[in-house]
Design a protein around this motif. Structure first.
Motif, PDB file in Angstrom:
ATOM      1  N   LYS A   2      38.478  24.787  35.896  1.00 16.32           N
ATOM      2  CA  LYS A   2      39.138  25.358  35.374  1.00 16.32           C
ATOM      3  C   LYS A   2      38.307  27.284  35.580  1.00 16.32           C
ATOM      4  O   LYS A   2      38.577  27.111  36.831  1.00 16.32           O
ATOM      5  CB  LYS A   2      37.303  25.513  34.093  1.00 16.32           C
ATOM      6  CG  LYS A   2      36.980  25.930  33.554  1.00 16.32           C
ATOM      7  CD  LYS A   2      35.386  25.556  32.106  1.00 16.32           C
ATOM      8  CE  LYS A   2      35.257  26.512  31.202  1.00 16.32           C
ATOM      9  NZ  LYS A   2      34.178  26.528  30.629  1.00 16.32           N
ATOM     10  N   LYS A   3      38.796  28.163  34.470  1.00 14.79           N
ATOM     11  CA  LYS A   3      38.751  29.283  35.085  1.00 14.79           C
ATOM     12  C   LYS A   3      37.178  30.156  34.447  1.00 14.79           C
ATOM     13  O   LYS A   3      37.299  29.887  32.758  1.00 14.79           O
ATOM     14  CB  LYS A   3      39.928  30.658  34.765  1.00 14.79           C
ATOM     15  CG  LYS A   3      41.256  29.557  35.626  1.00 14.79           C
ATOM     16  CD  LYS A   3      41.119  30.662  36.863  1.00 14.79           C
ATOM     17  CE  LYS A   3      42.232  30.323  38.098  1.00 14.79           C
ATOM     18  NZ  LYS A   3      42.005  30.762  39.221  1.00 14.79           N
ATOM     19  N   LEU A   4      36.711  31.106  34.703  1.00 13.53           N
ATOM     20  CA  LEU A   4      36.002  31.514  34.220  1.00 13.53           C
ATOM     21  C   LEU A   4      35.990  33.060  34.281  1.00 13.53           C
ATOM     22  O   LEU A   4      36.264  33.409  35.082  1.00 13.53           O
ATOM     23  CB  LEU A   4      34.322  31.376  35.510  1.00 13.53           C
ATOM     24  CG  LEU A   4      33.917  30.296  35.706  1.00 13.53           C
ATOM     25  CD1 LEU A   4      32.683  30.095  36.239  1.00 13.53           C
ATOM     26  CD2 LEU A   4      33.969  29.579  34.354  1.00 13.53           C
ATOM     27  N   THR A   5      35.803  33.935  32.999  1.00 12.13           N
ATOM     28  CA  THR A   5      36.016  35.099  32.699  1.00 12.13           C
ATOM     29  C   THR A   5      34.884  35.920  32.505  1.00 12.13           C
ATOM     30  O   THR A   5      34.889  36.665  32.578  1.00 12.13           O
ATOM     31  CB  THR A   5      36.671  35.146  31.396  1.00 12.13           C
ATOM     32  OG1 THR A   5      35.749  35.031  30.628  1.00 12.13           O
ATOM     33  CG2 THR A   5      37.956  34.545  31.402  1.00 12.13           C
ATOM     34  N   TYR A   6      33.773  35.110  33.835  1.00 10.93           N
ATOM     35  CA  TYR A   6      32.618  36.397  33.858  1.00 10.93           C
ATOM     36  C   TYR A   6      32.098  35.978  34.966  1.00 10.93           C
ATOM     37  O   TYR A   6      32.251  34.696  35.827  1.00 10.93           O
ATOM     38  CB  TYR A   6      31.595  35.368  32.708  1.00 10.93           C
ATOM     39  CG  TYR A   6      31.754  34.475  32.592  1.00 10.93           C
ATOM     40  CD1 TYR A   6      30.067  33.646  33.600  1.00 10.93           C
ATOM     41  CD2 TYR A   6      31.856  33.485  32.578  1.00 10.93           C
ATOM     42  CE1 TYR A   6      29.390  32.427  33.312  1.00 10.93           C
ATOM     43  CE2 TYR A   6      31.634  32.091  31.938  1.00 10.93           C
ATOM     44  CZ  TYR A   6      30.606  31.422  32.612  1.00 10.93           C
ATOM     45  OH  TYR A   6      30.291  30.215  32.168  1.00 10.93           O
ATOM     46  N   LEU A   7      30.434  36.120  36.355  1.00 12.11           N
ATOM     47  CA  LEU A   7      30.419  35.713  36.974  1.00 12.11           C
ATOM     48  C   LEU A   7      29.039  35.110  36.682  1.00 12.11           C
ATOM     49  O   LEU A   7      27.922  35.792  36.161  1.00 12.11           O
ATOM     50  CB  LEU A   7      30.186  37.059  38.808  1.00 12.11           C
ATOM     51  CG  LEU A   7      31.365  38.370  38.261  1.00 12.11           C
ATOM     52  CD1 LEU A   7      31.264  39.596  38.698  1.00 12.11           C
ATOM     53  CD2 LEU A   7      32.307  37.103  39.286  1.00 12.11           C
ATOM     54  N   PRO A   8      28.696  33.741  36.625  1.00 15.37           N
ATOM     55  CA  PRO A   8      27.784  33.407  36.096  1.00 15.37           C
ATOM     56  C   PRO A   8      26.731  33.663  37.535  1.00 15.37           C
ATOM     57  O   PRO A   8      25.170  33.695  36.636  1.00 15.37           O
ATOM     58  CB  PRO A   8      27.715  32.108  36.611  1.00 15.37           C
ATOM     59  CG  PRO A   8      29.476  31.696  37.833  1.00 15.37           C
ATOM     60  CD  PRO A   8      29.055  32.665  37.453  1.00 15.37           C
ATOM     61  N   ALA A   9      26.389  33.858  38.448  1.00 15.19           N
ATOM     62  CA  ALA A   9      25.198  34.204  39.293  1.00 15.19           C
ATOM     63  C   ALA A   9      25.884  35.094  40.311  1.00 15.19           C
ATOM     64  O   ALA A   9      25.812  34.739  41.791  1.00 15.19           O
ATOM     65  CB  ALA A   9      25.039  33.094  39.978  1.00 15.19           C
ATOM     66  N   GLN A  10      26.076  36.585  40.159  1.00 17.12           N
ATOM     67  CA  GLN A  10      26.068  37.517  40.986  1.00 17.12           C
ATOM     68  C   GLN A  10      25.278  38.019  41.471  1.00 17.12           C
ATOM     69  O   GLN A  10      23.881  38.678  40.870  1.00 17.12           O
ATOM     70  CB  GLN A  10      27.464  38.358  39.617  1.00 17.12           C
ATOM     71  CG  GLN A  10      27.548  39.839  41.214  1.00 17.12           C
ATOM     72  CD  GLN A  10      28.604  39.098  42.116  1.00 17.12           C
ATOM     73  OE1 GLN A  10      29.430  38.364  41.607  1.00 17.12           O
ATOM     74  NE2 GLN A  10      27.625  39.629  43.584  1.00 17.12           N
ATOM     75  N   PRO A  11      24.839  37.677  42.408  1.00 13.01           N
ATOM     76  CA  PRO A  11      23.865  39.114  43.542  1.00 13.01           C
ATOM     77  C   PRO A  11      23.687  40.135  43.465  1.00 13.01           C
ATOM     78  O   PRO A  11      24.829  40.317  43.578  1.00 13.01           O
ATOM     79  CB  PRO A  11      23.729  38.055  45.214  1.00 13.01           C
ATOM     80  CG  PRO A  11      24.822  36.956  44.633  1.00 13.01           C
ATOM     81  CD  PRO A  11      25.812  37.190  44.125  1.00 13.01           C
ATOM     82  N   ILE A  12      22.582  40.992  43.008  1.00  7.47           N
ATOM     83  CA  ILE A  12      22.988  42.383  43.773  1.00  7.47           C
ATOM     84  C   ILE A  12      21.213  42.995  43.307  1.00  7.47           C
ATOM     85  O   ILE A  12      20.255  42.265  42.636  1.00  7.47           O
ATOM     86  CB  ILE A  12      22.602  42.999  41.785  1.00  7.47           C
ATOM     87  CG1 ILE A  12      23.937  42.521  41.250  1.00  7.47           C
ATOM     88  CG2 ILE A  12      22.823  45.207  41.842  1.00  7.47           C
ATOM     89  CD1 ILE A  12      24.345  43.358  39.795  1.00  7.47           C
ATOM     90  N   GLY A  13      21.445  43.870  44.988  1.00  4.32           N
ATOM     91  CA  GLY A  13      20.282  43.763  45.001  1.00  4.32           C
ATOM     92  C   GLY A  13      19.267  42.792  45.799  1.00  4.32           C
ATOM     93  O   GLY A  13      19.834  42.127  47.050  1.00  4.32           O
ATOM     94  N   ASP A  14      17.744  42.398  45.222  1.00  2.00           N
ATOM     95  CA  ASP A  14      17.202  41.438  45.004  1.00  2.00           C
ATOM     96  C   ASP A  14      16.860  40.316  44.505  1.00  2.00           C
ATOM     97  O   ASP A  14      16.078  39.326  44.406  1.00  2.00           O
ATOM     98  CB  ASP A  14      15.523  41.513  45.578  1.00  2.00           C
ATOM     99  CG  ASP A  14      15.246  43.376  44.303  1.00  2.00           C
ATOM    100  OD1 ASP A  14      15.645  43.421  43.286  1.00  2.00           O
ATOM    101  OD2 ASP A  14      14.283  43.768  44.242  1.00  2.00           O
ATOM    102  N   GLY A  15      18.406  40.291  43.321  1.00  3.74           N
ATOM    103  CA  GLY A  15      17.893  39.278  42.736  1.00  3.74           C
ATOM    104  C   GLY A  15      19.777  38.764  42.392  1.00  3.74           C
ATOM    105  O   GLY A  15      20.552  39.181  42.804  1.00  3.74           O
TER     106      GLY A  15
END
Length: 136
Positions: A2-15
């Motif tokens: 399956k292809k996702l069209t979103y980022l389910p868990a994207q690290p940014i900075g401290d989160g």
């Protein structure tokens, strides 16, 4: 797979955040206007999402492991576009608009290199248009 069209868990900075470009976020990216009216945002250049992807992907090279890394010296993406894509992706992922603006401010220049946000923006628009593997 399956292809996702979103980022389910994207690290940014401290989160780690869910990021998605929904219909309203794409409208704002493409027109520079908030859905429902109002003047165009200062710095916004109306253009299709495919042109935004092209500018974000310019200067990227294969990393040898199936991904890409950005070369900030060869990119044609504007800082406005990079920040805006990340901000709108956070909003589309469910974050409050003021919190999203603060995250981008806190983890972008002058506090962190723009290339970190650039990588996220490129991945998000790529996921929206092409899709990413759900196990990536």
């Amino acid at each position: 797979m399956k292809k996702l069209t979103y980022l389910p868990a994207q690290p940014i900075g401290d989160g780690v955040y869910r990021m998605e470009l929904g219909e309203m976020e794409i409208f704002e990216l493409e027109t520079g206007r908030v859905p429902g009216g109002g003047p165009r945002q200062l710095g916004a250049t109306p253009r299709p999402i495919h042109i935004i992807l092209s500018s974000l992907m310019s200067g990227r090279i294969e990393d040898g492991e199936g991904g890409t890394v950005g070369n900030p010296f060869a990119s044609i993406a504007s800082e406005f576009d990079i920040r805006n894509v990340v901000r709108l992706g956070l909003i589309g992922g469910g974050m409050d608009k003021d919190d999203a603006r603060e995250i981008v401010k806190k983890f972008g220049p002058p506090n962190r290199p723009l290339s970190e946000l650039h990588d996220i923006a490129a991945a998000l628009v790529y996921a929206h248009i092409v899709g990413v593997d759900d196990d990536a």
